[in-house]
Design an enzyme around this catalytic site. Structure first.
Site, PDB file in Angstrom:
ATOM      1  N   ASN A  14      -4.220   6.860  -0.531  1.00  0.00           N
ATOM      2  CA  ASN A  14      -3.497   7.376   0.810  1.00  0.00           C
ATOM      3  C   ASN A  14      -2.913   8.722   0.381  1.00  0.00           C
ATOM      4  O   ASN A  14      -2.798   9.738   1.362  1.00  0.00           O
ATOM      5  CB  ASN A  14      -2.452   6.480   1.015  1.00  0.00           C
ATOM      6  CG  ASN A  14      -3.049   4.959   1.731  1.00  0.00           C
ATOM      7  OD1 ASN A  14      -4.172   5.011   2.176  1.00  0.00           O
ATOM      8  ND2 ASN A  14      -2.174   3.879   1.820  1.00  0.00           N
ATOM      9  N   SER A  16       0.683  -1.070   0.128  1.00  0.00           N
ATOM     10  CA  SER A  16       0.144   0.000  -0.049  1.00  0.00           C
ATOM     11  C   SER A  16       0.902   1.438  -0.018  1.00  0.00           C
ATOM     12  O   SER A  16       0.266   2.366  -0.296  1.00  0.00           O
ATOM     13  CB  SER A  16      -1.019   0.041   1.278  1.00  0.00           C
ATOM     14  OG  SER A  16      -0.190   0.008   2.517  1.00  0.00           O
ATOM     15  N   GLU A  28      -5.777  -0.647  -7.171  1.00  0.00           N
ATOM     16  CA  GLU A  28      -4.671   0.213  -7.717  1.00  0.00           C
ATOM     17  C   GLU A  28      -3.941  -0.357  -8.444  1.00  0.00           C
ATOM     18  O   GLU A  28      -3.060  -1.188  -7.712  1.00  0.00           O
ATOM     19  CB  GLU A  28      -4.245   1.239  -6.650  1.00  0.00           C
ATOM     20  CG  GLU A  28      -5.200   2.162  -5.857  1.00  0.00           C
ATOM     21  CD  GLU A  28      -4.794   3.161  -4.785  1.00  0.00           C
ATOM     22  OE1 GLU A  28      -4.860   4.555  -4.885  1.00  0.00           O
ATOM     23  OE2 GLU A  28      -3.765   2.831  -4.082  1.00  0.00           O
ATOM     24  N   HIS A  32      -2.735  -3.129  -5.513  1.00  0.00           N
ATOM     25  CA  HIS A  32      -3.069  -2.880  -4.271  1.00  0.00           C
ATOM     26  C   HIS A  32      -4.555  -2.899  -3.859  1.00  0.00           C
ATOM     27  O   HIS A  32      -5.418  -2.281  -4.490  1.00  0.00           O
ATOM     28  CB  HIS A  32      -2.633  -1.274  -3.868  1.00  0.00           C
ATOM     29  CG  HIS A  32      -3.025  -0.836  -2.537  1.00  0.00           C
ATOM     30  ND1 HIS A  32      -3.543   0.478  -2.182  1.00  0.00           N
ATOM     31  CD2 HIS A  32      -3.227  -1.554  -1.318  1.00  0.00           C
ATOM     32  CE1 HIS A  32      -3.996   0.477  -0.978  1.00  0.00           C
ATOM     33  NE2 HIS A  32      -3.739  -0.826  -0.389  1.00  0.00           N
TER      34      HIS A  32
END
Length: 600
Positions: A495, A424, A457, A445
């Site tokens: 993120n 991640s 992702e 991800h």
């Protein structure tokens, strides 16, 4: 002689029914035009005022396209003359959310509308009492706190100040009911905090797009599916109006000096080009005359991707088990490789238990469960991965561990096998270098829990072969996942955008004069005002405070700007053993442990 009675006198003609006074709207931006449609649907006559001829023309075209002959002749008057608001029973001011802009328009309205006319100011965060005083008619002015352009059933906070008359308050309640809006209670302070948090997130999304890191569809899909937002950030900007957002960001930047509010250059260029979003028909997306998005430039199908048969999953934790469950359920023979036979057997049993729960909840059938378990095997040696078409590493989030595993995969797997890491926040390129076959390596991800979360992702390195990317993309879509693509940079899309937003929320705790109710009220404002599934503090508890701190630290090691700095409050919480929902102690106070948290 017979006398006939006189004929009956004709019945008097009915008196002409007097029309109710019209409702005025001053400002036909995103908020004003949306209110216009709601009031026309409710049967109001409306005088719609804007000094911008383009705004008047756009609104008139949209009314014709949406309502046709529905509102009836004379239902709406479009004009640039504020004097035509005289005679309206209620006038709604709906200009950009800055004190100067609102004060100027309110002065024009009060110059033509007599005392007793109810004046309604729309605002996301400005104090209504102060606006009422600056308008010089505190008894007449009330507010609609709107976080986004209103829609039927959407949230609004009706604000009747202590200075407002009963007549104005009653007129405000009637307006909210007629427009079909849902009243919520937020407050000016929490509304201001929520608006600043959300605008910062939207602004960073434009920066990310401008960098060329990811496309607008990918950014929006990532935030909608990865964070459960009701709309992607660029979709939201189109709906708010790019000029409105630019004005609000500029005001925040001037007042706070915080660079996160300095409008992204791309946003300014789009405003200058009159690409204002939904209201102008062009923004990050393109819209028809009714305001509906036109079919866009979505991802093209993968026509050159070879099929994936057998799948390997390397790891035995929650992520590895979830991915193995997804691949086996989707029809792929799957081998799960753990460090020992006992761990492999335990992981397979955990997948079986998860499938059983899915049957009980009606998500899958018993036959689907049986078939998936028939495709799943466990092993304790990477040699079991030798005949796989695609292998997904889902081990501990430590680069040394991942590099060692990729070195083993490079020796074990056949040439052309797609090798993926689920990291991640670590470097996919570093994993690719370790395996000696960087063209075969991508990042995939998945989000936890993998059987539930639809987002993946897809992280491309500079060395990944086009075929590798195409196979990985088609494979994930075959699992029923939505795939977004981005480069190999710490945090990827979700993120990278999410954690500055969470960090800004945590920074509110250190603000001088912060109230003890700040956490609850901020969460409520974000949730009720903007429709987010939960506020930032509840989301931190759900992610896990220790996980969130670790991600902040990794992000800050790469992005050294203050927006990514680890939060002292978060470090204090983790140091005190408060980890969030998973151990029942977090920002939201003691709660029951949560075993199925969503990992970033």
């Amino acid at each position: 002689m017979t006398h006939l009675p006189p004929p009956p006198a004709p019945a008097p003609a009915p008196a002409p029914r007097s029309l109710a006074p019209p409702t005025g709207i001053a400002g036909l931006g995103s908020v004003g035009e949306s209110l216009l449609h709601l009031l026309l649907t409710a049967g109001h006559r409306v005088v719609a005022v804007d000094t911008d001829p383009d705004a008047l023309a756009r609104a008139a075209r949209r009314v014709k396209a949406v309502h046709g002959d529905g509102p009836g002749p004379g239902a709406v008057t479009f004009t640039a003359d504020h004097a035509l608001l005289r005679g309206a029973s209620v006038v709604v001011e709906a200009v950009p959310d800055t004190p100067d802009a609102k004060a100027g328009v309110l002065r024009q309205v009060t110059a033509v509308c007599p005392p007793g006319t109810t004046l309604v100011t729309t605002t996301a965060a400005l104090p209504v009492t102060r606006l009422a005083l600056s308008a010089g008619r505190p008894a007449d002015l009330v507010g609609l706190r709107l976080f986004t352009p209103p829609c039927a059933g959407g949230p609004v906070e009706p604000v009747a100040t202590p200075l407002a008359s009963r007549q104005a308050t009653a007129a405000l309640d009637a307006l909210v009911a007629a427009a079909g809006l849902a009243p919520v209670e937020v407050g000016a302070g929490p509304a201001g905090d929520a608006t600043a948090l959300v605008l910062g997130l939207l602004n960073r999304s434009v920066h990310l797009l401008e960098e060329g890191y990811a496309g607008h569809h990918d950014i929006d899909t990532a935030l909608r599916l990865g964070c459960g937002l009701p709309a992607g950030p660029l979709e939201m900007l189109d709906r708010i109006g790019l000029d409105t957002a630019h004005s609000a960001l500029t005001d925040l930047w001037r007042r706070t000096g915080e660079s996160s509010f300095q409008p992204a250059p791309l946003l300014g260029r789009m405003v200058e080009a009159q690409q204002l979003g939904r209201k102008s028909g062009h923004g990050f997306y393109t819209y028809d005359e009714r305001g509906a998005p036109l079919p866009g430039d979505g991802p093209a199908p993968d026509t050159d991707a070879a099929g994936v048969g057998r799948v390997g999953v390397l790891g035995s934790g929650a992520m590895a088990r979830g991915i193995a469950e997804v691949t086996a359920t989707a029809g792929h023979p799957t081998v799960l490789v753990a460090r020992s036979t006992a761990k492999a057997d335990s992981a397979v049993h955990a997948v079986e238990a998860s499938l059983t729960r899915a049957v009980r909840r009606g998500r899958i059938t018993p036959d689907t469960k049986s078939a998936a378990l028939g495709r799943l095997t466990g092993a304790d040696d990477t040699a079991a991965l030798a005949d796989c078409d695609l292998v997904i590493e889902a081990a501990a989030e430590e680069l040394t561990v991942k590099r060692a595993l990729f070195a083993a995969l490079g020796r074990t797997c056949a040439p052309g096998t797609v090798l993926a890491t689920t990291t991640s926040s670590l470097s996919v390129t570093a994993c690719a270098e370790a395996c000696g076959r960087p063209a075969d390596v991508v990042g995939l991800h998945f989000f936890n829990p993998a059987p539930v979360m639809r987002l993946v992702e897809l992280v491309r390195t500079d060395t990944a072969a086009p075929r590798t990317l195409a196979v990985a993309r088609a494979f994930c879509r075959g699992l029923g996942k939505s795939v977004v693509e981005c480069g190999d940079r710490t945090g990827f899309i979700v993120n990278r955008l999410l954690f500055p937003y969470l960090g800004a929320a945590l920074a509110l705790l250190d603000r001088p004069g912060a109230e003890d109710t700040l956490i609850e009220r901020t969460d409520a404002a974000v949730q009720h005002g903007y429709g987010y599934p939960m506020g930032p503090f509840a989301l931190l508890d759900t992610i896990g405070l220790d996980v969130a701190l670790a991600i902040q630290q990794r992000l800050h090691a790469h992005f050294t700007t203050p927006a990514y700095a680890p939060s002292p409050a978060l470090a204090d919480l983790v140091g005190a053993g408060c980890l969030g929902r998973k151990n029942g102690h977090g920002l939201k106070g003691p709660t029951g442990p949560q075993t199925a948290t969503r990992s970033r």
